[in-house]
Design a protein around this motif. Structure first.
Motif, PDB file in Angstrom:
ATOM      1  N   VAL A   1      -3.450   3.704   1.635  1.00  0.00           N
ATOM      2  CA  VAL A   1      -3.774   1.355   1.002  1.00  0.00           C
ATOM      3  C   VAL A   1      -3.679   0.800   2.331  1.00  0.00           C
ATOM      4  N   GLU A   2      -2.395   1.079   3.179  1.00  0.00           N
ATOM      5  CA  GLU A   2      -2.480   0.343   4.546  1.00  0.00           C
ATOM      6  C   GLU A   2      -3.455   0.562   5.255  1.00  0.00           C
ATOM      7  N   ASN A   3      -3.832   1.966   5.472  1.00  0.00           N
ATOM      8  CA  ASN A   3      -4.434   1.987   6.689  1.00  0.00           C
ATOM      9  C   ASN A   3      -6.399   1.448   6.161  1.00  0.00           C
ATOM     10  N   GLU A   4      -6.434   1.575   4.427  1.00  0.00           N
ATOM     11  CA  GLU A   4      -7.694   0.615   4.114  1.00  0.00           C
ATOM     12  C   GLU A   4      -7.991  -0.419   4.367  1.00  0.00           C
ATOM     13  N   MET A   5      -6.489  -1.323   4.190  1.00  0.00           N
ATOM     14  CA  MET A   5      -6.058  -2.617   4.287  1.00  0.00           C
ATOM     15  C   MET A   5      -6.665  -3.101   5.334  1.00  0.00           C
ATOM     16  N   THR A   6      -5.804  -2.304   6.940  1.00  0.00           N
ATOM     17  CA  THR A   6      -6.188  -2.852   7.767  1.00  0.00           C
ATOM     18  C   THR A   6      -7.514  -2.814   8.581  1.00  0.00           C
ATOM     19  N   LEU A   7      -8.143  -1.398   8.430  1.00  0.00           N
ATOM     20  CA  LEU A   7     -10.232  -0.948   8.801  1.00  0.00           C
ATOM     21  C   LEU A   7     -10.646  -1.875   8.086  1.00  0.00           C
ATOM     22  N   TYR A   8     -11.085  -2.840   6.477  1.00  0.00           N
ATOM     23  CA  TYR A   8     -11.461  -3.251   6.313  1.00  0.00           C
ATOM     24  C   TYR A   8     -11.555  -4.669   6.550  1.00  0.00           C
ATOM     25  N   GLY A   9      -9.926  -4.878   6.880  1.00  0.00           N
ATOM     26  CA  GLY A   9      -9.214  -6.521   7.025  1.00  0.00           C
ATOM     27  C   GLY A   9     -10.169  -7.111   5.227  1.00  0.00           C
ATOM     28  N   GLY A  10      -9.641  -5.859   4.070  1.00  0.00           N
ATOM     29  CA  GLY A  10      -9.206  -7.169   2.649  1.00  0.00           C
ATOM     30  C   GLY A  10      -7.944  -7.063   2.044  1.00  0.00           C
ATOM     31  N   GLY A  11      -7.691  -7.641   1.229  1.00  0.00           N
ATOM     32  CA  GLY A  11      -6.552  -7.955   0.688  1.00  0.00           C
ATOM     33  C   GLY A  11      -6.042  -5.889  -0.351  1.00  0.00           C
ATOM     34  N   PRO A  12      -5.077  -4.931  -0.063  1.00  0.00           N
ATOM     35  CA  PRO A  12      -4.884  -4.360  -0.254  1.00  0.00           C
ATOM     36  C   PRO A  12      -4.724  -3.803  -2.397  1.00  0.00           C
ATOM     37  N   ASN A  13      -5.127  -3.085  -2.194  1.00  0.00           N
ATOM     38  CA  ASN A  13      -4.534  -2.966  -3.889  1.00  0.00           C
ATOM     39  C   ASN A  13      -3.394  -2.524  -4.371  1.00  0.00           C
ATOM     40  N   SER A  14      -3.199  -2.970  -5.682  1.00  0.00           N
ATOM     41  CA  SER A  14      -1.812  -3.483  -6.275  1.00  0.00           C
ATOM     42  C   SER A  14      -0.952  -2.355  -6.157  1.00  0.00           C
ATOM     43  N   SER A  15       0.258  -2.146  -7.198  1.00  0.00           N
ATOM     44  CA  SER A  15       1.314  -1.365  -7.510  1.00  0.00           C
ATOM     45  C   SER A  15       0.523  -1.026  -8.477  1.00  0.00           C
ATOM     46  N   ASP A  16       0.804  -0.134  -9.193  1.00  0.00           N
ATOM     47  CA  ASP A  16       0.334   0.572 -10.662  1.00  0.00           C
ATOM     48  C   ASP A  16       1.503  -0.253 -11.688  1.00  0.00           C
ATOM     49  N   ALA A  17       2.713   0.065 -10.761  1.00  0.00           N
ATOM     50  CA  ALA A  17       3.962  -0.472 -11.936  1.00  0.00           C
ATOM     51  C   ALA A  17       4.709  -1.381 -10.533  1.00  0.00           C
ATOM     52  N   TYR A  18       6.006  -2.004 -11.455  1.00  0.00           N
ATOM     53  CA  TYR A  18       7.249  -2.650 -10.698  1.00  0.00           C
ATOM     54  C   TYR A  18       8.128  -1.382 -11.545  1.00  0.00           C
ATOM     55  N   THR A  19       9.335  -1.578 -10.932  1.00  0.00           N
ATOM     56  CA  THR A  19      10.465  -0.222 -11.123  1.00  0.00           C
ATOM     57  C   THR A  19      11.478  -1.268 -11.364  1.00  0.00           C
TER      58      THR A  19
END
Length: 554
Positions: A153-171
């Motif tokens: 998720v972090e690498n894709e955000m860095t590569l494309y400069g977009g907002g990262p995908n959100s998490s799927d749950a809080y814990t």
């Protein structure tokens, strides 16, 4: 004074963990998720040997520990140390001086703190400054869970400069709760006895979200924030930003009915334009059944309960809650806020857009790249430790010591149109330098290039006092006259309010190099950070200690 040597061993390793119907390898400490809680006493000498058993670098940061003269043990990668490489070890050595309460520890490299974190509890030398008899102290650590690999998720955000995908749950303590798929058994349950009082040590370890928290049908009494006692006040809910801790007292004064337990719940305080997780994590208060004729009430999920939670966009509640926080300011626990200052730094903080480079694909707003900055400076981590460069007086053309002390241009920071204005971010490693003992004020001015946001800004190596807050643009001619210099809250992480500013005052009495950054991990990755150098003083007790022999090398 209770002074002992506490020796702890950390092993960073992989462990398979199942949540939300999915099993995946997770980076952990000693095979635990969350990691082990550490309990020490005020005045203890602490040594933690961290052995890295994975084929990637790592570090550990002791969030909120002031690290007096021991910056080598602070932990942020390339700021105070080079990372611990795979197969190697490093021993963090520090003394817990004049601090007591709830702090925490976490990895401080990339997004590893998604799973590498735990509570750090400092037991006080003196009795608590409140009269309640506490039955038990319960760590409550909020986190986030991704089904996808967080590194990807972090690498894709860095590569494309977009907002990262959100998490799927809080814990809550690593458990999502029954509102998520396959999670009925992954639910945190705290057993309580009627009429007893409990201290909840609440920590927000989430990567990218401020959170509201409440316990249905119960009130909470706030008594401490970021390991500093406060004037107690009651509330139905709290707002807690990533990096912050809040201790509350809860009295079990309800009578559970025959079909349910009492819900404790957390969900986001929404201040972002990016994809976000709008779900709710749920745990339960389970009252101990003292009657042999009654069975324990069954665990029943709630789809629309009276959580006591504010709405996700309730900035009014978040502001009112923050305004109630005050230092205890007693004879035993004085509020040592600087009444006068030697230097004032005004810095814009926020997100902005940059044009997409030629022949690249960008997924930010309007086909551009997201970045973040402080006074137009987007922080670039160096290839070696800033603290070591400073200590050894190493020079490099990649570092400079002229971080701008005011915005380069004045404008309506919180009312700007992102399509017509741009911060024209500069990329580099500019540091703010002050002499030992400087009474420093930093005004953190929010911006609205993409959206008005709440930025939790964390200062390493020092506590600070939040002397002023406001909406809109800070006015240097008017706003300081309304500062609270009597009992302002003392913290290590300030949630700069949506569409506004916060003024903090620091006694810069800890020599070294200290990271200042947004504790929303996506914003730090985009460059919302800087470094503060506090020069050594004239006395040997005002100087940074030499580096340890096992300090990792880059």
């Amino acid at each position: 004074m209770h002074v002992t040597a506490l020796w702890i061993c950390f092993q960073v390793e992989w462990k398979s963990v199942t949540r939300l119907c999915h099993s995946k390898p997770l980076l952990t400490v000693n095979g635990e998720f969350p990691g082990p809680n550490i309990a020490v006493h005020e005045g203890d000498n602490v040594e933690v040997k961290v052995t890295n058993r994975v084929a990637r670098n790592t570090t550990i940061h002791w969030h909120g520990i002031r690290q007096l003269r021991t910056g080598w043990a602070d932990g942020p990668a390339y700021i105070t140390q080079c990372p611990i490489r795979g197969g190697q070890s490093y021993t963090y050595k520090f003394t817990v001086k004049e601090q007591r309460g709830t702090l925490w520890w976490h990895s401080h490299l990339a997004w590893q703190r998604a799973s590498v974190y735990g509570a750090f509890i400092i037991n006080p030398r003196m009795p608590y400054p409140f009269s309640a008899s506490i039955q038990a102290e319960v760590p409550i650590i909020f986190g986030e869970w991704w089904i996808a690999d967080v590194e990807a998720v972090e690498n894709e955000m860095t590569l494309y400069g977009g907002g990262p995908n959100s998490s799927d749950a809080y814990t809550i303590n690593g458990l999502p709760g029954p509102l998520y798929p396959c999670s009925n058994k992954d639910t945190f349950i705290q057993t309580v006895e009627r009429s007893k009082t409990y201290m909840l040590r609440i920590i927000n370890a989430a990567l990218n979200d401020e959170l509201f928290f409440s316990v249905a049908n119960h009130t909470l009494t706030v008594v401490e924030i970021d390991a500093v006692y406060t004037k107690p006040f009651t509330t139905t809910a709290i707002m807690i930003a990533p990096g912050q801790t809040t201790n509350v007292l809860l009295t079990a004064n309800q009578v559970p009915d025959s079909s349910s337990m009492f819900v404790m719940a957390a969900r986001p305080y929404l201040t972002s334009v990016f994809p976000f997780d709008n779900s709710t994590t749920v745990g339960f208060l389970k009252y101990k059944d003292t009657s042999p004729k009654k069975s324990n009430p069954p665990l029943k999920p709630y789809t629309s309960p009276p959580y006591n939670l504010p709405l996700m966009e309730d900035t009014v509640f978040a502001t009112q809650f923050s305004n109630k926080l005050r230092s205890l300011a007693s004879a035993q626990y004085p509020c040592n806020v600087p009444k006068k200052i030697d230097k004032r730094v005004i810095t814009t903080i926020g997100l902005n857009l940059q044009d997409c480079p030629v022949n690249q694909t960008c997924k930010g707003y309007a086909g551009k790249r997201f970045y973040a900055s402080m006074n137009n400076q987007s922080f670039v981590r160096p290839s070696m430790s800033l603290l070591e460069s400073h200590y050894r007086n190493l020079t490099t053309n990649k570092l400079s010591y002229n971080f701008p002390e005011k915005p380069p241009n004045a404008f309506d920071y919180t009312g700007v149109d992102p399509l017509t204005k741009n911060m024209n971010t500069e990329f580099g490693t500019k540091l703010l330098v002050v002499p030992y003992g400087t009474e420093l004020e930093i005004v953190l001015q929010g911006t609205s290039f993409l959206n008005v946001e709440n930025h939790p800004i964390h200062v390493h190596g020092h506590n600070f006092f939040i002397v002023g807050r406001g909406f809109g643009n800070f006015d240097v001619a008017k706003d300081p006259a309304h500062y609270n210099l009597v009992d302002p809250p003392e913290r290590n992480t300030v949630a700069v309010q949506v569409g506004g500013w916060a003024a903090i005052r620091i006694n810069a009495d800890n020599p070294g190099v200290w990271f200042i950054h947004c504790h929303l991990e996506e914003h730090t990755s985009w460059g919302l950070a800087t470094g503060l150098i506090v020069k050594s003083g004239s006395d040997p007790s005002q100087c940074l200690l030499p580096p340890p022999e096992d300090l990792p090398s880059c």
